[in-house]
Design an enzyme around this catalytic site. Sequence first.
Site, PDB file in Angstrom:
ATOM      1  N   ASN A   1      41.085  -0.137  13.102  1.00 46.71           N
ATOM      2  CA  ASN A   1      42.271   1.211  12.883  1.00 46.71           C
ATOM      3  C   ASN A   1      43.724   0.662  13.117  1.00 46.71           C
ATOM      4  O   ASN A   1      43.267   0.860  14.951  1.00 46.71           O
ATOM      5  CB  ASN A   1      41.542   2.450  13.422  1.00 46.71           C
ATOM      6  CG  ASN A   1      42.004   3.540  13.324  1.00 46.71           C
ATOM      7  OD1 ASN A   1      43.562   3.086  12.917  1.00 46.71           O
ATOM      8  ND2 ASN A   1      41.417   4.486  13.153  1.00 46.71           N
TER       9      ASN A   1
ATOM     10  N   ARG B   1      41.131   0.727   8.447  1.00 52.01           N
ATOM     11  CA  ARG B   1      40.823   1.993   8.082  1.00 52.01           C
ATOM     12  C   ARG B   1      42.336   2.768   7.371  1.00 52.01           C
ATOM     13  O   ARG B   1      43.114   1.740   7.856  1.00 52.01           O
ATOM     14  CB  ARG B   1      40.357   2.881   9.385  1.00 52.01           C
ATOM     15  CG  ARG B   1      41.182   4.717   8.923  1.00 52.01           C
ATOM     16  CD  ARG B   1      41.363   4.960  10.014  1.00 52.01           C
ATOM     17  NE  ARG B   1      41.855   6.627  10.764  1.00 52.01           N
ATOM     18  CZ  ARG B   1      42.318   7.223  11.088  1.00 52.01           C
ATOM     19  NH1 ARG B   1      43.493   7.061  12.019  1.00 52.01           N
ATOM     20  NH2 ARG B   1      43.050   8.569  10.379  1.00 52.01           N
TER      21      ARG B   1
ATOM     22  N   HIS C   1      40.971  12.897   7.439  1.00 53.44           N
ATOM     23  CA  HIS C   1      39.643  13.085   8.293  1.00 53.44           C
ATOM     24  C   HIS C   1      38.188  12.748   7.618  1.00 53.44           C
ATOM     25  O   HIS C   1      37.245  12.991   7.440  1.00 53.44           O
ATOM     26  CB  HIS C   1      38.784  14.301   9.262  1.00 53.44           C
ATOM     27  CG  HIS C   1      39.789  14.484  10.548  1.00 53.44           C
ATOM     28  ND1 HIS C   1      40.614  15.600  10.659  1.00 53.44           N
ATOM     29  CD2 HIS C   1      40.151  13.357  11.402  1.00 53.44           C
ATOM     30  CE1 HIS C   1      41.022  15.210  11.989  1.00 53.44           C
ATOM     31  NE2 HIS C   1      41.404  14.377  11.843  1.00 53.44           N
TER      32      HIS C   1
ATOM     33  N   LEU D   1      37.222  18.715  15.337  1.00 50.49           N
ATOM     34  CA  LEU D   1      37.731  19.374  16.081  1.00 50.49           C
ATOM     35  C   LEU D   1      37.669  18.006  17.388  1.00 50.49           C
ATOM     36  O   LEU D   1      37.399  18.171  17.736  1.00 50.49           O
ATOM     37  CB  LEU D   1      36.937  20.630  16.470  1.00 50.49           C
ATOM     38  CG  LEU D   1      36.400  20.928  15.565  1.00 50.49           C
ATOM     39  CD1 LEU D   1      35.422  22.291  16.282  1.00 50.49           C
ATOM     40  CD2 LEU D   1      37.094  21.654  14.795  1.00 50.49           C
ATOM     41  N   GLY D   2      38.944  17.059  17.081  1.00 54.51           N
ATOM     42  CA  GLY D   2      39.364  16.747  18.193  1.00 54.51           C
ATOM     43  C   GLY D   2      40.977  17.260  17.951  1.00 54.51           C
ATOM     44  O   GLY D   2      40.878  18.625  17.943  1.00 54.51           O
ATOM     45  N   ASN D   3      41.864  15.845  18.707  1.00 57.02           N
ATOM     46  CA  ASN D   3      42.968  16.694  18.775  1.00 57.02           C
ATOM     47  C   ASN D   3      43.542  16.788  17.841  1.00 57.02           C
ATOM     48  O   ASN D   3      44.159  17.193  17.930  1.00 57.02           O
ATOM     49  CB  ASN D   3      43.116  14.945  19.214  1.00 57.02           C
ATOM     50  CG  ASN D   3      45.011  15.595  20.245  1.00 57.02           C
ATOM     51  OD1 ASN D   3      44.663  17.069  20.912  1.00 57.02           O
ATOM     52  ND2 ASN D   3      46.141  14.386  19.904  1.00 57.02           N
TER      53      ASN D   3
ATOM     54  N   ARG E   1      49.570  20.019  16.620  1.00 62.97           N
ATOM     55  CA  ARG E   1      50.056  20.554  16.024  1.00 62.97           C
ATOM     56  C   ARG E   1      49.626  22.247  15.662  1.00 62.97           C
ATOM     57  O   ARG E   1      49.044  22.552  15.947  1.00 62.97           O
ATOM     58  CB  ARG E   1      49.634  19.585  14.529  1.00 62.97           C
ATOM     59  CG  ARG E   1      50.125  18.448  14.795  1.00 62.97           C
ATOM     60  CD  ARG E   1      49.370  18.161  13.075  1.00 62.97           C
ATOM     61  NE  ARG E   1      49.300  16.483  13.556  1.00 62.97           N
ATOM     62  CZ  ARG E   1      48.070  15.735  13.178  1.00 62.97           C
ATOM     63  NH1 ARG E   1      46.993  16.015  12.937  1.00 62.97           N
ATOM     64  NH2 ARG E   1      48.399  14.566  13.340  1.00 62.97           N
TER      65      ARG E   1
ATOM     66  N   ASP F   1      44.582  19.191  26.367  1.00 59.95           N
ATOM     67  CA  ASP F   1      43.544  18.923  26.782  1.00 59.95           C
ATOM     68  C   ASP F   1      42.333  20.106  26.523  1.00 59.95           C
ATOM     69  O   ASP F   1      42.123  20.931  27.209  1.00 59.95           O
ATOM     70  CB  ASP F   1      43.196  17.731  27.624  1.00 59.95           C
ATOM     71  CG  ASP F   1      42.450  17.455  28.096  1.00 59.95           C
ATOM     72  OD1 ASP F   1      41.090  17.664  27.730  1.00 59.95           O
ATOM     73  OD2 ASP F   1      42.195  16.682  28.208  1.00 59.95           O
TER      74      ASP F   1
ATOM     75  N   GLY G   1      36.110  15.338  19.328  1.00 58.53           N
ATOM     76  CA  GLY G   1      35.508  15.078  20.450  1.00 58.53           C
ATOM     77  C   GLY G   1      35.742  17.276  21.146  1.00 58.53           C
ATOM     78  O   GLY G   1      34.062  17.468  22.076  1.00 58.53           O
ATOM     79  N   ILE G   2      36.170  17.940  20.216  1.00 60.03           N
ATOM     80  CA  ILE G   2      36.125  19.212  20.552  1.00 60.03           C
ATOM     81  C   ILE G   2      34.588  19.541  20.591  1.00 60.03           C
ATOM     82  O   ILE G   2      33.766  20.016  21.163  1.00 60.03           O
ATOM     83  CB  ILE G   2      37.032  20.488  20.592  1.00 60.03           C
ATOM     84  CG1 ILE G   2      38.185  19.606  21.106  1.00 60.03           C
ATOM     85  CG2 ILE G   2      36.305  21.383  20.716  1.00 60.03           C
ATOM     86  CD1 ILE G   2      39.253  19.979  21.435  1.00 60.03           C
TER      87      ILE G   2
ATOM     88  N   GLU H   1      31.891  18.195  19.616  1.00 63.05           N
ATOM     89  CA  GLU H   1      30.148  17.300  19.839  1.00 63.05           C
ATOM     90  C   GLU H   1      30.939  18.372  21.774  1.00 63.05           C
ATOM     91  O   GLU H   1      29.525  18.362  22.202  1.00 63.05           O
ATOM     92  CB  GLU H   1      30.340  15.919  19.923  1.00 63.05           C
ATOM     93  CG  GLU H   1      31.121  15.411  18.172  1.00 63.05           C
ATOM     94  CD  GLU H   1      30.954  14.101  18.079  1.00 63.05           C
ATOM     95  OE1 GLU H   1      30.945  13.014  19.740  1.00 63.05           O
ATOM     96  OE2 GLU H   1      31.796  13.849  17.279  1.00 63.05           O
TER      97      GLU H   1
ATOM     98  N   GLU I   1      32.508   7.303  12.360  1.00 61.09           N
ATOM     99  CA  GLU I   1      34.069   6.838  11.944  1.00 61.09           C
ATOM    100  C   GLU I   1      34.250   5.205  11.511  1.00 61.09           C
ATOM    101  O   GLU I   1      33.966   4.746  10.114  1.00 61.09           O
ATOM    102  CB  GLU I   1      35.040   7.312  11.271  1.00 61.09           C
ATOM    103  CG  GLU I   1      35.890   8.730  11.719  1.00 61.09           C
ATOM    104  CD  GLU I   1      37.006   9.240  12.372  1.00 61.09           C
ATOM    105  OE1 GLU I   1      37.626   9.203  11.469  1.00 61.09           O
ATOM    106  OE2 GLU I   1      37.038   9.318  13.101  1.00 61.09           O
TER     107      GLU I   1
HETATM  108  P1  AMP Z   1      38.909  13.417  19.837  1.00 63.60           P
HETATM  109  O1  AMP Z   1      40.372  13.909  19.172  1.00 63.60           O
HETATM  110  O2  AMP Z   1      38.308  13.455  18.673  1.00 63.60           O
HETATM  111  O3  AMP Z   1      39.021  12.306  20.616  1.00 63.60           O
HETATM  112  O4  AMP Z   1      38.853  14.780  20.579  1.00 63.60           O
HETATM  113  C1  AMP Z   1      40.213  14.910  21.680  1.00 63.60           C
HETATM  114  C2  AMP Z   1      39.855  16.335  21.853  1.00 63.60           C
HETATM  115  O5  AMP Z   1      38.271  16.732  22.890  1.00 63.60           O
HETATM  116  C3  AMP Z   1      40.800  16.746  23.522  1.00 63.60           C
HETATM  117  O6  AMP Z   1      41.097  18.193  22.973  1.00 63.60           O
HETATM  118  C4  AMP Z   1      39.417  16.577  24.852  1.00 63.60           C
HETATM  119  O7  AMP Z   1      40.120  17.565  25.545  1.00 63.60           O
HETATM  120  C5  AMP Z   1      38.214  17.312  24.011  1.00 63.60           C
HETATM  121  N1  AMP Z   1      37.019  16.971  24.214  1.00 63.60           N
HETATM  122  C6  AMP Z   1      36.506  15.928  25.256  1.00 63.60           C
HETATM  123  N2  AMP Z   1      35.861  16.062  25.445  1.00 63.60           N
HETATM  124  C7  AMP Z   1      35.311  17.460  26.100  1.00 63.60           C
HETATM  125  C8  AMP Z   1      34.612  18.738  26.453  1.00 63.60           C
HETATM  126  N3  AMP Z   1      33.658  17.631  27.556  1.00 63.60           N
HETATM  127  N4  AMP Z   1      34.413  19.711  27.026  1.00 63.60           N
HETATM  128  C9  AMP Z   1      36.090  20.093  25.651  1.00 63.60           C
HETATM  129  N5  AMP Z   1      36.738  19.492  25.173  1.00 63.60           N
HETATM  130  C10 AMP Z   1      36.439  17.676  25.009  1.00 63.60           C
END
Ligand code: AMP
Length: 401
Positions: free
Chosen positions: A7, A93, A182, A211-213, A243, A284, A332-333, A335, A386
């Site tokens: 990637n 990717r 995604h 749900l990530g960044n 965003r 975050d 990240g969020i 999960e 992924e």
């Molecule tokens: P990703 O882009 O999938 O890596 O996700 C990043 C996001 O996941 C960030 O906003 C992190 O704050 C959030 N994240 C990771 N671990 C946790 C957690 N234990 N509780 C809440 N948000 C989390």
Amino acid sequence: MKILVLNSGSSSLKFKLFREKELLPSASGLIEQIGEKDSSAQLSFLDASGNNKKVQLNEPISDHRKAIKIMTVMLRESGMLADLKELAGIGHRVVHGGESFQQPVYIDENVIRAIKKLTPLAPLHNPANLTGIEVATEHAPRIPQVAVFDTAFHQSIPAHAYLYALPYYLYEKQKVRRYGFHGTSHAYVARQAAQYLDTPIENLHIITLHLGNGASAAAIQGGKCIDTSMGMTPLEGLVMGTRSGDIDPAILFYLARESGLDIDELDTLLNKKSGLKGICGDNDMRHICESAARGNQHAKLALTIFCYRLKKYIGSYMAALGGVDCIVFTGGIGENSATVREECCLDMERLGISLDIRKNSTQQNTIHEIQKKNSRISILVIPTDEEYEIASQTVQVISEI
Ligand code: AMP
């Protein structure tokens, strides 16, 4: 059999090595700040006794060519891969496949040309992905390489969902439409959900929430995506880390006229300074949940706006699908944040969504369900993968060459 997944970003290179028919992960790494003074490379791998090992290297890495060289050396020294020649294939990717790519493809000159042609649709990502392809080809010219597109899974979306209500010629001449992103994650977790529910995917209506960044939702009917929240670019849809997601487009005219912001400033405002960060100064979700719990009003507001937008998308996709069997949280969020999952499933019992608070707050790193026994709709938390999805699509494509 060994498959390497790459990637390649503008200043980073993520990689993951899989082995055997089952595609067992054996090593993964990240090279960051390529072209900067403080670049670094790290590799994690399982040694012969199955222990997790980490290697870190801090040295200037001038470009992607050097990055791939360093990756090769690290993989060799860890004993994971003696030479790139050992690989059965390399999966890349690629962010934007436009309308040209509905499936992963074997990379040849025509594919490279087509990805280049799509650069205006993804000016930051596609050139970086292409650099990865070009450099990998230089290092391993005889190894089959496959492009797996973020947009491909969403190519099944029907015209009424992918077209904007803009003059039609903009679609015909400039391909202005919703593409969605995604895709590898949505496809992977939807299949995992079907397996977990022990039901053929063809019989399921699923809403997947990555749900990530960056964040996006998808409505999946019988394994095919019928709608998704990201649009022509990843800016549309849900509230994200930095965003804005959906806004009234006229806000841009207003800001240009009243505040004199130019196109680049507006681009930065919406892509980098908005979303959670814009509302509370932090993107975050861990910090935001902690601050909100301590009573910080801006953090509370950011969390509520994030979850409310999510809830509206769940509702609209339930309508688009004509009912749903399963909702999947990933990223990240998705999960990790019990708070987000709880807030966006709150007061949805009449719609058949009943979250079990106790199950929801028990953190697990494998696929698990978090709905109450009597919930009509299953709610699953599924760790996305992924890279595995790219590796498995790479195997599929090279087995057909
Ligand atoms: P990703 O882009 O999938 O890596 O996700 C990043 C996001 O996941 C960030 O906003 C992190 O704050 C959030 N994240 C990771 N671990 C946790 C957690 N234990 N509780 C809440 N948000 C989390």
